[in-house]
Design an enzyme around this catalytic site. Structure first.
Site, mmCIF file in Angstrom:
data_model
loop_
_atom_site.group_PDB
_atom_site.id
_atom_site.type_symbol
_atom_site.label_atom_id
_atom_site.label_comp_id
_atom_site.label_asym_id
_atom_site.label_seq_id
_atom_site.Cartn_x
_atom_site.Cartn_y
_atom_site.Cartn_z
ATOM 1 N N GLY A 73 0.700 -1.256 0.215
ATOM 2 C CA GLY A 73 -0.481 -0.424 0.220
ATOM 3 C C GLY A 73 0.964 1.329 0.001
ATOM 4 O O GLY A 73 0.404 2.150 -0.596
ATOM 5 N N GLU A 113 3.294 -7.078 1.009
ATOM 6 C CA GLU A 113 3.051 -7.315 0.677
ATOM 7 C C GLU A 113 3.070 -5.756 -0.612
ATOM 8 O O GLU A 113 2.376 -5.258 -1.023
ATOM 9 C CB GLU A 113 2.209 -7.685 -0.015
ATOM 10 C CG GLU A 113 1.282 -9.217 1.126
ATOM 11 C CD GLU A 113 -0.281 -8.712 1.191
ATOM 12 O OE1 GLU A 113 -0.895 -8.505 0.874
ATOM 13 O OE2 GLU A 113 -0.466 -10.028 2.001
ATOM 14 N N PRO A 114 5.010 -5.422 -1.419
ATOM 15 C CA PRO A 114 4.686 -4.163 -1.782
ATOM 16 C C PRO A 114 4.521 -4.596 -2.995
ATOM 17 O O PRO A 114 5.085 -5.846 -3.851
ATOM 18 C CB PRO A 114 5.894 -3.950 -1.311
ATOM 19 C CG PRO A 114 6.677 -4.482 -0.688
ATOM 20 C CD PRO A 114 5.403 -5.623 -0.105
ATOM 21 N N ARG A 141 3.716 -1.466 -5.570
ATOM 22 C CA ARG A 141 3.918 -0.372 -6.768
ATOM 23 C C ARG A 141 5.084 0.092 -5.975
ATOM 24 O O ARG A 141 6.228 0.415 -7.014
ATOM 25 C CB ARG A 141 2.882 0.628 -6.282
ATOM 26 C CG ARG A 141 2.361 1.853 -6.252
ATOM 27 C CD ARG A 141 1.871 2.746 -6.286
ATOM 28 N NE ARG A 141 0.624 2.258 -6.129
ATOM 29 C CZ ARG A 141 -0.421 2.738 -6.761
ATOM 30 N NH1 ARG A 141 -0.207 3.165 -8.259
ATOM 31 N NH2 ARG A 141 -1.691 2.047 -6.266
ATOM 32 N N ARG A 187 -4.936 4.085 -16.212
ATOM 33 C CA ARG A 187 -4.681 4.687 -14.617
ATOM 34 C C ARG A 187 -4.924 6.164 -15.341
ATOM 35 O O ARG A 187 -5.860 6.433 -14.145
ATOM 36 C CB ARG A 187 -2.922 4.614 -14.251
ATOM 37 C CG ARG A 187 -2.845 3.111 -13.495
ATOM 38 C CD ARG A 187 -1.582 2.938 -12.467
ATOM 39 N NE ARG A 187 -2.010 3.380 -11.307
ATOM 40 C CZ ARG A 187 -2.155 4.662 -10.864
ATOM 41 N NH1 ARG A 187 -1.432 5.575 -11.060
ATOM 42 N NH2 ARG A 187 -2.095 4.997 -9.471
ATOM 43 N N TYR A 246 -8.709 6.402 -12.741
ATOM 44 C CA TYR A 246 -8.603 7.177 -11.363
ATOM 45 C C TYR A 246 -8.256 8.603 -11.653
ATOM 46 O O TYR A 246 -8.366 9.764 -10.931
ATOM 47 C CB TYR A 246 -7.308 6.816 -10.783
ATOM 48 C CG TYR A 246 -7.487 4.927 -11.016
ATOM 49 C CD1 TYR A 246 -8.262 4.371 -9.679
ATOM 50 C CD2 TYR A 246 -6.044 4.233 -10.812
ATOM 51 C CE1 TYR A 246 -7.785 3.113 -9.540
ATOM 52 C CE2 TYR A 246 -6.239 3.063 -11.082
ATOM 53 C CZ TYR A 246 -6.640 2.352 -10.991
ATOM 54 O OH TYR A 246 -6.822 0.876 -10.289
ATOM 55 N N CYS A 249 -11.196 5.407 -29.186
ATOM 56 C CA CYS A 249 -12.791 6.055 -29.589
ATOM 57 C C CYS A 249 -13.557 6.387 -28.616
ATOM 58 O O CYS A 249 -14.307 6.569 -28.093
ATOM 59 C CB CYS A 249 -13.363 4.898 -30.607
ATOM 60 S SG CYS A 249 -14.136 3.471 -29.872
ATOM 61 N N GLU A 250 -13.162 7.208 -27.340
ATOM 62 C CA GLU A 250 -13.395 7.533 -26.660
ATOM 63 C C GLU A 250 -13.196 8.860 -25.530
ATOM 64 O O GLU A 250 -11.428 8.664 -25.925
ATOM 65 C CB GLU A 250 -14.242 6.563 -25.251
ATOM 66 C CG GLU A 250 -13.258 5.755 -24.637
ATOM 67 C CD GLU A 250 -14.170 5.014 -23.848
ATOM 68 O OE1 GLU A 250 -13.808 5.853 -22.649
ATOM 69 O OE2 GLU A 250 -14.727 4.081 -23.889
HETATM 70 N N1 LLP Z 1 -1.527 -6.795 -1.073
HETATM 71 C C1 LLP Z 1 -3.129 -6.958 -1.484
HETATM 72 C C2 LLP Z 1 -4.101 -7.451 -0.267
HETATM 73 C C3 LLP Z 1 -3.650 -6.175 -2.236
HETATM 74 O O1 LLP Z 1 -4.944 -6.213 -2.582
HETATM 75 C C4 LLP Z 1 -3.124 -5.592 -2.867
HETATM 76 C C5 LLP Z 1 -3.130 -4.162 -4.100
HETATM 77 C C6 LLP Z 1 -1.099 -5.135 -2.648
HETATM 78 C C7 LLP Z 1 -0.764 -5.920 -1.307
HETATM 79 C C8 LLP Z 1 -0.183 -4.220 -3.401
HETATM 80 O O2 LLP Z 1 -0.344 -3.020 -2.995
HETATM 81 P P1 LLP Z 1 0.668 -2.257 -3.511
HETATM 82 O O3 LLP Z 1 1.674 -1.727 -2.574
HETATM 83 O O4 LLP Z 1 0.914 -2.347 -4.488
HETATM 84 O O5 LLP Z 1 -0.164 -0.490 -2.782
HETATM 85 N N2 LLP Z 1 -4.991 -0.321 -9.657
HETATM 86 C C9 LLP Z 1 -3.894 0.052 -8.660
HETATM 87 C C10 LLP Z 1 -4.174 -0.554 -7.700
HETATM 88 C C11 LLP Z 1 -5.100 -1.235 -7.055
HETATM 89 C C12 LLP Z 1 -4.934 -2.378 -5.584
HETATM 90 C C13 LLP Z 1 -4.781 -3.902 -5.260
HETATM 91 N N3 LLP Z 1 -4.599 -4.207 -4.326
HETATM 92 C C14 LLP Z 1 -3.505 1.643 -9.146
HETATM 93 O O6 LLP Z 1 -3.636 1.288 -10.440
HETATM 94 O O7 LLP Z 1 -3.607 2.340 -9.212
#
Ligand code: LLP
Length: 419
Positions: free
Chosen positions: A245, A279-280, A282, A319, A323, A349-350
């Site tokens: 996150g 669980e990183p 991003r 993205r 978003y 096309c949008e």
């Molecule tokens: N663990 C779980 C249970 C998750 O649902 C996620 C992301 C992560 C770890 C990894 O999170 P991160 O460290 O990457 O923030 N498509 C969206 C992001 C969706 C994230 C979904 N879950 C975007 O493009 O911003």
């Protein structure tokens, strides 16, 4: 003369943008556009930043494959010592093919089908992170039927506002994720009777692109409290899973440093003496990738602004359209003088097909290359075939060399699924 670029990542030498020392223009000529380009050096650097920040505290980094599960990327992270977080049976499959052992995979996700659960139980993954009482019962039934005990973690919904975009905030009661705290206590009470299950952890994940430590710290504190409570009731846990996150800076605004984030988690969990799982996704992958696109056309938009129409749009990078996300965009070569005002759009096309709104950039012309930055996470994985557009190619730059790690999809690839 300009100083030589630092070795890792995306830097300019003279007026040319390079990836780990390789000119992006060369990659575009060789691989075509649109193309994702990843820096192996940056992927390594970002992974190590997370891993090293634990400074000796027991932990496991489970890279979230959902951010970018291209095999070459997954393999590179495994070679560095990463474990994996998979969000579907297909991500588990990719993880296995990338060389991860089932004991290195946590299986997350709010809607795992019976077939997916059965696969995970049979494989013996490190943990199935269950999201409801119903799912726990389903895992139990499968484990009994196939005679293989299952390791589970329970995802708590701590009712914490991650203050990220509403689409990617997951920790509030109104979100579909996890088990509310009160219900979780009831659920834990039933666990002693379930001999086919062993509870190995509690899990929290309150959202993505979180730019303040406060929600992450509070979620960690709750996970630590509940873990101690459970241990007091004779349920010995193996670790605490704090999800992912942490946000990255897409616009050069301040975001917490990885080291501060990990230090905050460790500070909350230390009293449990349990190892930490994170669980990183991003923070590891986003800055390590760009989407390279070419300008197809330039046309007037208003008296003071122009449309630059790119060969990449919402089909390659969703993205911004989904978003309203900001990604920095820069010309690969900045030889042109004089900034202009642009709306950078794709060919789809949008009108939602915008990749960069309202940007001042050096003057662009047909054929110019642009790099859309910080696209290494949630870029390629969210691409689609809308308008029958092919999934883009992907390139990994490693040690001064580049290679195609995913070829561009063809229309034959698409049609091969159809009768
Ligand atoms: N663990 C779980 C249970 C998750 O649902 C996620 C992301 C992560 C770890 C990894 O999170 P991160 O460290 O990457 O923030 N498509 C969206 C992001 C969706 C994230 C979904 N879950 C975007 O493009 O911003």
């Amino acid at each position: 003369m300009a100083p030589p670029p630092a070795s890792a990542g995306f830097f300019r030498l003279d007026r040319e943008l390079l990836c780990d020392g390789v000119p992006l223009a060369d990659i575009a000529s060789g691989a075509g556009t649109p193309v994702y380009v990843y820096s192996a050096a940056l992927l390594r650097e970002r992974y190590r930043a997370v891993d090293d920040a634990f400074a000796g505290y027991p932990h496991a980094v489970h890279y979230a494959l959902k951010a970018n599960s291209t095999l070459a990327v997954a393999r590179l992270l495994r070679e560095l010592g990463s474990s994996a977080d998979a969000n579907s049976v297909w991500e588990i499959d990719v993880a296995r093919r990338a060389g991860f052992d089932p004991s290195q995979i946590v299986f997350t996700g709010v809607g795992k089908t019976a077939a997916e659960l059965e696969c995970a139980v049979a494989l013996g993954v490190k943990a199935i992170n269950v999201e409801s009482a119903g799912e726990l019962a389903r895992v139990d039934a499968i484990a009994q039927r196939i005679g293989r005990p299952a390791r589970v973690a329970v995802r708590l919904n701590p009712d914490i506002d991650a203050k990220s975009h509403p689409h990617i905030s997951t920790g509030l009661k109104i979100n579909k994720f996890g088990v509310p705290l009160d219900d979780a206590r009831e659920l834990f009470a039933t666990l002693k009777g379930r001999r086919a299950l062993s509870l190995v952890a509690v899990h929290v994940h309150v959202g993505s692109q979180i730019t303040s430590l406060d929600p992450l710290r509070r979620a960690a504190a709750i996970a630590a409290d509940i873990s101690l409570e459970l241990r007091g009731q004779g349920l010995p846990l193996e670790y605490v899973d704090l999800g992912g996150g942490l946000g990255v800076s897409y616009d050069r605004g301040e975001v917490p440093a990885v080291a501060d984030y990990i230090a905050a988690l460790v500070a909350e969990v230390r009293r449990t003496r349990l190892p930490i799982v994170v669980e990183p996704g991003r923070v590891i992958a986003a800055p390590a990738g760009v989407l390279l696109a070419r300008v197809i056309d330039v046309k007037p938009r208003s008296a003071s602004s122009e449309f630059a129409i790119l060969d990449a749009g919402m089909t390659e990078l969703l993205r911004p359209a989904l978003y309203g996300a900001f990604h920095a965009i820069e010309p690969v070569s900045t030889a042109a003088a004089g900034d202009r005002h642009y709306e950078l759009v794709g060919p789809v096309c949008e009108s939602s097909d915008v990749v960069g709104r309202d940007r001042m950039l050096p003057r662009l012309a047909e054929g110019d290359l642009v790099a859309i930055r910080d696209a290494g996470a949630y870029g390629s994985v969210m691409a689609s075939n809308y308008n029958r557009r092919p999934l883009p190619a992907e390139v990994l730059v490693d040690n001064g060399e580049w290679r195609i790690v995913r070829r561009r999809q063809t229309i034959d690839d698409q049609l091969s699924l159809e009768t």
